[in-house]
Write a protein that holds these residues in place. Structure first.
Motif, PDB file in Angstrom:
ATOM      1  N   ASP A   6       0.863  -1.178   0.000  1.00 44.90           N
ATOM      2  CA  ASP A   6       0.000   0.000   0.000  1.00 44.90           C
ATOM      3  C   ASP A   6       0.907   1.238   0.000  1.00 44.90           C
ATOM      4  OD1 ASP A   6      -1.665   2.126   0.525  1.00 44.90           O
ATOM      5  OD2 ASP A   6      -2.973   0.982   1.865  1.00 44.90           O
ATOM      6  N   LEU A   7       0.991   1.903  -1.131  1.00 40.14           N
ATOM      7  CA  LEU A   7       1.922   3.032  -1.268  1.00 40.14           C
ATOM      8  C   LEU A   7       1.537   4.193  -0.358  1.00 40.14           C
ATOM      9  CD1 LEU A   7       2.340   3.016  -5.162  1.00 40.14           C
ATOM     10  CD2 LEU A   7       3.789   1.900  -3.449  1.00 40.14           C
ATOM     11  N   ASP A   8       0.232   4.309  -0.032  1.00 40.81           N
ATOM     12  CA  ASP A   8      -0.203   5.397   0.862  1.00 40.81           C
ATOM     13  C   ASP A   8       0.420   5.253   2.248  1.00 40.81           C
ATOM     14  OD1 ASP A   8      -1.848   6.525  -1.041  1.00 40.81           O
ATOM     15  OD2 ASP A   8      -3.601   5.350  -0.424  1.00 40.81           O
ATOM     16  N   GLN A   9       0.717   4.025   2.623  1.00 36.87           N
ATOM     17  CA  GLN A   9       1.191   3.774   3.991  1.00 36.87           C
ATOM     18  C   GLN A   9       2.684   3.491   4.048  1.00 36.87           C
ATOM     19  OE1 GLN A   9      -0.815   4.304   6.420  1.00 36.87           O
ATOM     20  NE2 GLN A   9      -2.752   4.347   5.328  1.00 36.87           N
ATOM     21  N   LEU A  10       3.359   3.629   2.912  1.00 42.23           N
ATOM     22  CA  LEU A  10       4.807   3.346   2.892  1.00 42.23           C
ATOM     23  C   LEU A  10       5.559   4.407   3.689  1.00 42.23           C
ATOM     24  CD1 LEU A  10       6.828   2.106  -0.114  1.00 42.23           C
ATOM     25  CD2 LEU A  10       7.700   4.032   1.206  1.00 42.23           C
ATOM     26  N   VAL A  11       6.441   3.963   4.580  1.00 44.24           N
ATOM     27  CA  VAL A  11       7.247   4.930   5.356  1.00 44.24           C
ATOM     28  C   VAL A  11       8.703   4.487   5.366  1.00 44.24           C
ATOM     29  CG1 VAL A  11       5.471   5.733   6.970  1.00 44.24           C
ATOM     30  CG2 VAL A  11       6.808   3.717   7.533  1.00 44.24           C
ATOM     31  N   VAL A  12       9.577   5.468   5.465  1.00 42.63           N
ATOM     32  CA  VAL A  12      11.001   5.182   5.658  1.00 42.63           C
ATOM     33  C   VAL A  12      11.186   4.873   7.141  1.00 42.63           C
ATOM     34  CG1 VAL A  12      13.327   6.138   5.534  1.00 42.63           C
ATOM     35  CG2 VAL A  12      11.643   6.673   3.744  1.00 42.63           C
ATOM     36  N   LEU A  13      11.826   3.735   7.430  1.00 44.33           N
ATOM     37  CA  LEU A  13      11.964   3.313   8.827  1.00 44.33           C
ATOM     38  C   LEU A  13      13.134   4.037   9.491  1.00 44.33           C
ATOM     39  CD1 LEU A  13      11.389  -0.540   8.511  1.00 44.33           C
ATOM     40  CD2 LEU A  13       9.819   1.159   9.489  1.00 44.33           C
ATOM     41  N   ALA A  14      12.800   4.911  10.422  1.00 42.84           N
ATOM     42  CA  ALA A  14      13.861   5.681  11.084  1.00 42.84           C
ATOM     43  C   ALA A  14      14.696   4.805  12.015  1.00 42.84           C
ATOM     44  CB  ALA A  14      13.236   6.841  11.855  1.00 42.84           C
ATOM     45  N   GLY A  15      14.106   3.731  12.516  1.00 40.66           N
ATOM     46  CA  GLY A  15      14.844   2.849  13.428  1.00 40.66           C
ATOM     47  C   GLY A  15      15.647   1.783  12.706  1.00 40.66           C
ATOM     48  N   GLN A  16      15.501   1.680  11.383  1.00 35.66           N
ATOM     49  CA  GLN A  16      16.240   0.688  10.602  1.00 35.66           C
ATOM     50  C   GLN A  16      16.822   1.388   9.366  1.00 35.66           C
ATOM     51  OE1 GLN A  16      12.703  -2.326  11.003  1.00 35.66           O
ATOM     52  NE2 GLN A  16      14.403  -3.433  10.113  1.00 35.66           N
ATOM     53  N   PRO A  17      17.959   2.054   9.535  1.00 34.30           N
ATOM     54  CA  PRO A  17      18.522   2.804   8.421  1.00 34.30           C
ATOM     55  C   PRO A  17      18.663   1.930   7.174  1.00 34.30           C
ATOM     56  CG  PRO A  17      19.735   3.235  10.437  1.00 34.30           C
ATOM     57  CD  PRO A  17      18.773   2.126  10.749  1.00 34.30           C
ATOM     58  N   GLY A  18      18.299   2.493   6.017  1.00 33.03           N
ATOM     59  CA  GLY A  18      18.406   1.744   4.765  1.00 33.03           C
ATOM     60  C   GLY A  18      17.122   1.036   4.367  1.00 33.03           C
ATOM     61  N   TRP A  19      16.112   1.106   5.246  1.00 38.96           N
ATOM     62  CA  TRP A  19      14.879   0.359   4.990  1.00 38.96           C
ATOM     63  C   TRP A  19      13.646   1.261   4.985  1.00 38.96           C
ATOM     64  CZ3 TRP A  19      14.679  -4.590   3.490  1.00 38.96           C
ATOM     65  CH2 TRP A  19      15.798  -5.392   3.730  1.00 38.96           C
ATOM     66  N   ALA A  20      12.705   0.902   4.126  1.00 35.24           N
ATOM     67  CA  ALA A  20      11.342   1.438   4.211  1.00 35.24           C
ATOM     68  C   ALA A  20      10.407   0.265   4.515  1.00 35.24           C
ATOM     69  CB  ALA A  20      10.953   2.140   2.916  1.00 35.24           C
ATOM     70  N   TRP A  21       9.158   0.579   4.751  1.00 36.64           N
ATOM     71  CA  TRP A  21       8.175  -0.433   5.188  1.00 36.64           C
ATOM     72  C   TRP A  21       6.822  -0.113   4.572  1.00 36.64           C
ATOM     73  CZ3 TRP A  21       3.515   0.151   7.668  1.00 36.64           C
ATOM     74  CH2 TRP A  21       2.997  -0.925   8.374  1.00 36.64           C
ATOM     75  N   ALA A  22       6.114  -1.143   4.167  1.00 33.31           N
ATOM     76  CA  ALA A  22       4.735  -0.941   3.690  1.00 33.31           C
ATOM     77  C   ALA A  22       3.893  -2.160   4.034  1.00 33.31           C
ATOM     78  CB  ALA A  22       4.710  -0.707   2.181  1.00 33.31           C
ATOM     79  N   PRO A  23       2.654  -1.936   4.495  1.00 31.83           N
ATOM     80  CA  PRO A  23       1.744  -3.066   4.689  1.00 31.83           C
ATOM     81  C   PRO A  23       1.246  -3.541   3.325  1.00 31.83           C
ATOM     82  CG  PRO A  23       0.583  -1.016   5.117  1.00 31.83           C
ATOM     83  CD  PRO A  23       2.006  -0.635   4.777  1.00 31.83           C
ATOM     84  N   VAL A  24       0.838  -4.801   3.262  1.00 32.50           N
ATOM     85  CA  VAL A  24       0.398  -5.335   1.966  1.00 32.50           C
ATOM     86  C   VAL A  24      -1.017  -5.877   2.038  1.00 32.50           C
ATOM     87  CG1 VAL A  24       2.726  -5.961   1.249  1.00 32.50           C
ATOM     88  CG2 VAL A  24       1.296  -7.683   2.387  1.00 32.50           C
ATOM     89  N   ASP A  25      -1.661  -5.863   0.858  1.00 30.13           N
ATOM     90  CA  ASP A  25      -2.862  -6.664   0.621  1.00 30.13           C
ATOM     91  C   ASP A  25      -2.410  -7.883  -0.158  1.00 30.13           C
ATOM     92  OD1 ASP A  25      -4.715  -4.960   1.779  1.00 30.13           O
ATOM     93  OD2 ASP A  25      -4.896  -3.770  -0.053  1.00 30.13           O
ATOM     94  N   ARG A  26      -3.147  -8.957   0.027  1.00 30.30           N
ATOM     95  CA  ARG A  26      -2.779 -10.184  -0.691  1.00 30.30           C
ATOM     96  C   ARG A  26      -3.882 -10.535  -1.681  1.00 30.30           C
ATOM     97  NH1 ARG A  26      -1.750 -14.405   3.613  1.00 30.30           N
ATOM     98  NH2 ARG A  26      -3.483 -13.359   4.630  1.00 30.30           N
TER      99      ARG A  26
END
Ligand code: GLU
Ligand code: MG
Length: 467
Positions: free
Chosen positions: A96-116
């Motif tokens: 879900d691109l609306d919910q994608l965030v850059v993870l401040a606690g994990q440098p180098g990573w972003a995070w997004a929830p998914v639908d299946r």
């Protein structure tokens, strides 16, 4: 706000262009990979990850993952239903691109929830996130009601050097204690910085009651986004704490005795932008719709426990007089009732009034728990249900006649009983649909079989580091 349209093979209009631009921007910010996150039926967060350059491809075609995880247990063994649990098949995870965030606690990573979705482009019937989105959409279309929700998060911080699976609290000061706040000062400051950078508005964070325990509350969002947020906040707590050499447990009961980790859900129903939990002519300013909604949740609580307190360890937390809300009771600001009616302070009630559901922990899949809670509330709304008499004080102190007059009963004291209640609750099963409802039942029974013969301490230890 969560986008309500389902993903489709090739991507929804605009998604691929957006993902292409986003992956360039993320690469420029030093993001190498994107975590694609969902929660399985057992409440375990599962992930796949892609290099940032693959984001457009994931937005178009998804990322493969076996459907077998719908019937995984917390210990990674697998059970089966009529349609799930086989090594065959593949699902596509769509970020879900609306919910994608850059993870401040994990440098180098972003995070997004998914639908299946399936390879044929159909929503996967066991995707809790999709099921919740459907229920929220239907509530708006059929009843003109929208919701705001927030999941409170409690967790225990343990020393990273504790031996084999043991929990040794990382702090020693008293509950709500200034000492404890100082002991974890740097870590919690880093956590607040990370959450702020990720756009999570934090209401408060404090040392809680149990050994090493802390709690954070965050701002309310639409239910799907609130569930996403609860997953993201836990990922962030885990990552930041680990950078301080410490470990976290979100398990309902870190130990068999004492106070556990709750995951209370705050929920409010709104119509035309107006909060239904205030400004009405029912008790404490509830509108009739809000009262009926609360009555629906109260009536379905026994079955709800199979999705809100779903682990064999959950029952270790669910004890009277520990603020876990183990009686079918409601009351204004009553921390021992399963439903706490929160009016908010005069002056902010239009925003603040809501319903807090207490017998919920963080072994719950937040999407599935919210889907069932909303379905239960809507059932009350449609049938114009009323609340019984209010309970004040600790329901454990009511005598039998007082309890009977208020309809106060102890909620299921075993997961086995909760599963039977869920099985008998057609409204809840229908809300999830047969595939997901059967998965819930099969996974709970699998968990029960996995702990057969264990004593309470062994059960607590078995799930201590699973969540
Ligand atoms: N730890 C309690 C629970 O298990 C909740 C305490 C509180 O109300 O914050 O639910
Ligand atoms: Mg608390």
């Amino acid at each position: 706000m969560t986008t309500l349209a389902d993903h489709v093979p090739g991507g929804r209009p605009g998604d691929v262009e957006r993902a292409t631009a986003l992956s360039g921007e993320l690469s420029g910010r030093g993001v190498h990979g994107i975590v694609l996150a969902y929660v399985d039926t057992a409440g375990i967060g599962r992930v796949k990850a892609i290099p940032t350059a693959r984001l457009a491809s994931a937005a178009a075609w998804g990322v493969g993952m076996s459907p077998v995880f719908d019937t995984f247990l917390a210990n990674d063994t697998i059970v089966a239903t009529d349609v799930l649990g086989s090594p065959d098949g593949d699902l596509r995870l769509y970020p879900d691109l609306d919910q994608l965030v850059v993870l401040a606690g994990q440098p180098g990573w972003a995070w997004a929830p998914v639908d299946r979705i399936t390879q044929e482009g159909e929503p996967h019937p066991a995707c809790g996130r999709t099921v919740l989105r459907r229920i929220v959409t239907e509530a708006a279309e059929r009843h003109g009601v929208t919701f705001k929700a927030a999941v409170e998060i409690e967790w225990a911080v343990g020393r990273g050097d504790a031996p084999d699976g043991a929990f040794v609290p990382a702090v020693s000061g008293p509950a709500y204690g200034a000492t404890r706040q100082v002991e974890l000062s740097d870590c919690v400051a880093d956590l607040l910085a990370a959450l702020a950078a990720q756009g999570v508005d934090v209401d408060q964070v404090h040392p809680e009651y149990a050994a090493g325990q802390f709690e954070i509350s965050v701002g309310a969002l639409d239910p799907v986004a609130a569930a996403d947020r609860s997953v993201l906040v836990r990922q962030t707590i885990r990552a930041v704490t680990r950078r301080h050499g410490l470990k976290v447990s979100f398990a309902p009961a870190v130990f068999a005795r004492g106070v556990g980790n709750g995951g209370h859900i705050h929920l409010s129903a709104w119509r035309d932008g107006v909060n239904l939990h205030t400004g009405g002519d029912r008790r404490y300013g509830m509108t009739s719709a809000a009262e009926s909604f609360a009555a629906g949740v109260l009536a379905h609580l026994p079955g709800l426990m199979a999705v809100t307190a779903p682990s064999p360890a959950s029952c270790l937390r669910l004890k009277p007089s520990q603020w876990a809300g183990v009686f079918t009771a409601w009351g204004r600001e009553t921390r021992e009732a399963a439903l706490r009616v929160i009016t908010g302070t005069a002056g902010v009630r239009e925003h603040a009034a809501n319903l807090e559901v207490k017998p919920v922990d963080l072994a719950a899949n937040p999407y599935v728990a919210l889907a069932c809670l909303i379905a239960a509330g809507l059932d009350g709304l449609v049938s114009e249900a009323s609340l019984p008499e209010e309970t004040t004080g600790d329901p454990a102190r009511l005598d039998a006649a007082q309890a009977a007059a208020r309809g106060v009963h102890r909620l299921p004291t075993s997961l086995e009983r909760a599963v039977e209640e869920f099985r008998g609750d057609e409204r809840l099963r229908a809300a999830l649909g047969p595939v997901l409802a059967d998965a819930v039942i099969a996974v709970r029974r699998g968990e029960l079989a996995a702990v057969a013969g264990m004593d309470d301490e062994q059960v607590a230890a078995a799930y201590r580091w699973a969540y």
